[in-house]
Design a protein around this motif. Structure first.
Motif, PDB file in Angstrom:
ATOM      1  N   LYS A  61       1.723 -32.622 -22.568  1.00  0.00           N
ATOM      2  CA  LYS A  61       2.317 -33.929 -22.266  1.00  0.00           C
ATOM      3  C   LYS A  61       1.240 -34.894 -21.770  1.00  0.00           C
ATOM      4  O   LYS A  61       1.192 -36.062 -22.175  1.00  0.00           O
ATOM      5  N   VAL A  62       0.390 -34.396 -20.884  1.00  0.00           N
ATOM      6  CA  VAL A  62      -0.669 -35.243 -20.319  1.00  0.00           C
ATOM      7  C   VAL A  62      -1.627 -35.685 -21.420  1.00  0.00           C
ATOM      8  O   VAL A  62      -1.978 -36.856 -21.531  1.00  0.00           O
ATOM      9  N   VAL A  63      -2.030 -34.734 -22.288  1.00  0.00           N
ATOM     10  CA  VAL A  63      -3.005 -35.035 -23.344  1.00  0.00           C
ATOM     11  C   VAL A  63      -2.429 -36.037 -24.346  1.00  0.00           C
ATOM     12  O   VAL A  63      -3.008 -37.088 -24.597  1.00  0.00           O
ATOM     13  N   PHE A  64      -1.229 -35.734 -24.882  1.00  0.00           N
ATOM     14  CA  PHE A  64      -0.665 -36.607 -25.916  1.00  0.00           C
ATOM     15  C   PHE A  64      -0.122 -37.909 -25.333  1.00  0.00           C
ATOM     16  O   PHE A  64      -0.250 -38.957 -25.929  1.00  0.00           O
ATOM     17  N   GLY A  65       0.455 -37.820 -24.144  1.00  0.00           N
ATOM     18  CA  GLY A  65       0.939 -39.026 -23.460  1.00  0.00           C
ATOM     19  C   GLY A  65      -0.229 -39.945 -23.154  1.00  0.00           C
ATOM     20  O   GLY A  65      -0.173 -41.158 -23.336  1.00  0.00           O
ATOM     21  N   GLY A  66      -1.354 -39.358 -22.764  1.00  0.00           N
ATOM     22  CA  GLY A  66      -2.567 -40.115 -22.437  1.00  0.00           C
ATOM     23  C   GLY A  66      -3.112 -40.814 -23.663  1.00  0.00           C
ATOM     24  O   GLY A  66      -3.571 -41.954 -23.604  1.00  0.00           O
ATOM     25  N   LYS A  67      -3.014 -40.157 -24.832  1.00  0.00           N
ATOM     26  CA  LYS A  67      -3.518 -40.718 -26.088  1.00  0.00           C
ATOM     27  C   LYS A  67      -2.747 -41.995 -26.446  1.00  0.00           C
ATOM     28  O   LYS A  67      -3.335 -43.007 -26.820  1.00  0.00           O
ATOM     29  N   HIS A  68      -1.411 -41.949 -26.280  1.00  0.00           N
ATOM     30  CA  HIS A  68      -0.571 -43.122 -26.569  1.00  0.00           C
ATOM     31  C   HIS A  68      -0.965 -44.284 -25.681  1.00  0.00           C
ATOM     32  O   HIS A  68      -1.083 -45.401 -26.117  1.00  0.00           O
TER      33      HIS A  68
END
Lengths: 89, 182
Positions: A61-68
Motif C-alpha cells: 500500500k505504501v509503495v503503490f500509494g506513494g507512486k500515485h
C-alpha cells in the motif's frame, strides 16, 4: 564433641535414601502438555503467517500509494511551472 | 529416532524416577517436583529427535533436569519478590516451608535431621549445591558428575569438598540454635 556428632548425624541423615516414585498419572499429564504445546505452536505459525501477510499488504500500500502521490505531485508542479511561464498579465 | 512416541515412552519409563528425584532434591516440594518432571519430559520429547548423542542419554537428561530445577527456583524466587506485598498463594506458602520438607524416601528416624540438611543445602552456592546433591545424595561418581556439570574432575572434587566445608560451618551455627531450643 556433642556439636561434631550432631553435625555428622545431619550430614549422614540422607545416607541410604530411597528413591521416591512419581505419581502414576504423571505420564498422562506430560502427554497432555505435549499436545498443548503442539496446538500452541501451530497457533503461533498461523499468527506469524497472518502478521507477514499484513506487513506485505501494508508495504504494498505504501509503495503503490506513494507512486500515485508522486505522479500527482509531478502533474501539479508542471501545472505550476506552466502557469508561471504563461503569465496572463 | 524412528518411532518417537514409543521411544519417548521407554525413555520416560527409564528416567522418570531419576528426574523426579533430582527435582525433589532441589525444590523439596512434591507438587513442584512433579511440575519440573513434566517440563523436563516435554523438552526431552521436543529434542529427542535432534539428540546429538555427544553425551549419554542419562547425562543429557540429568542436565535438563538440573537446569529446569534451577530455573524453577529462580522463577519462584522472583515471583516471591514481586508479590512481597500481595497475598501469597497456597503453593508459595508451601515453598517457604521447604525446611520442614520430609523426603518420602528418608527413614523415619532421620526425617528431622534430613530436613535440617536440606534447608542448609539450599543456602549453598548453585554449583556447590549441585555437586553435593549429585555426589552425596544421588551417589554419583566424580567422573559422571564432571560430565553432567561439564567441569573437570578436579573442579568437581574441589566443589564437593568446599560444599561439605560450607555445610559444616553453617551447621555449626545452627547447632547453637538447636541447643537453645532444647
Amino acid at each position: 564433641m556433642e556439636k561434631e556428632n550432631w553435625i555428622n548425624e545431619i550430614l549422614e541423615s540422607a545416607n541410604g535414601i530411597a528413591k521416591a516414585t512419581p505419581n502414576a498419572s504423571l505420564f498422562a499429564k506430560i502427554q497432555g502438555k505435549i499436545r498443548e504445546h503442539e496446538i500452541v505452536s501451530s497457533k503461533w505459525i498461523w499468527l506469524a503467517a497472518a502478521s507477514l501477510t499484513l506487513l506485505f499488504l501494508l508495504n504494498a500500500k505504501v509503495v503503490f500509494g506513494g507512486k500515485h502521490k508522486t505522479e500527482a505531485s509531478a502533474v501539479e508542479s508542471l501545472a505550476t511551472s506552466l502557469s508561471n511561464n504563461n503569465q496572463l498579465y | 529416532m524412528k518411532n518417537l512416541a514409543g521411544d519417548f515412552q521407554s525413555v520416560y519409563n527409564q528416567y522418570a524416577v531419576l528426574v523426579y528425584n533430582v527435582a525433589l532434591n532441589y525444590v523439596q516440594n512434591i507438587e513442584d517436583a512433579e511440575e519440573i518432571t513434566q517440563d523436563v519430559f516435554v523438552q526431552v520429547y521436543n529434542s529427542l529427535e535432534n539428540f546429538a548423542e555427544k553425551s549419554s542419554l542419562k547425562t543429557w537428561i540429568y542436565r535438563i533436569a538440573i537446569n529446569k530445577s534451577l530455573d524453577f527456583i529462580k522463577y519462584k524466587n522472583s515471583k516471591k519478590r514481586f508479590f512481597i506485598f500481595g497475598n501469597k498463594s497456597q503453593n508459595e506458602k508451601e515453598y517457604e516451608n521447604v525446611s520442614n520438607f520430609e523426603h518420602p524416601g528418608i527413614l523415619l528416624e532421620n526425617k528431622e535431621k534430613a530436613a535440617v540438611l536440606y534447608a542448609t543445602i539450599n543456602e549453598l552456592t548453585t554449583n556447590q549445591q549441585t555437586a553435593f546433591i549429585l555426589s552425596k545424595i544421588d551417589g554419583l561418581g566424580n567422573v559422571e558428575i564432571s560430565e553432567i556439570m561439564q567441569l573437570s574432575v578436579s573442579s568437581v572434587e574441589s566443589l564437593v569438598f568446599r560444599a561439605k566445608a560450607a555445610l559444616q560451618e553453617k551447621l555449626s551455627k545452627k547447632f547453637e540454635e538447636h541447643r537453645k531450643k532444647k
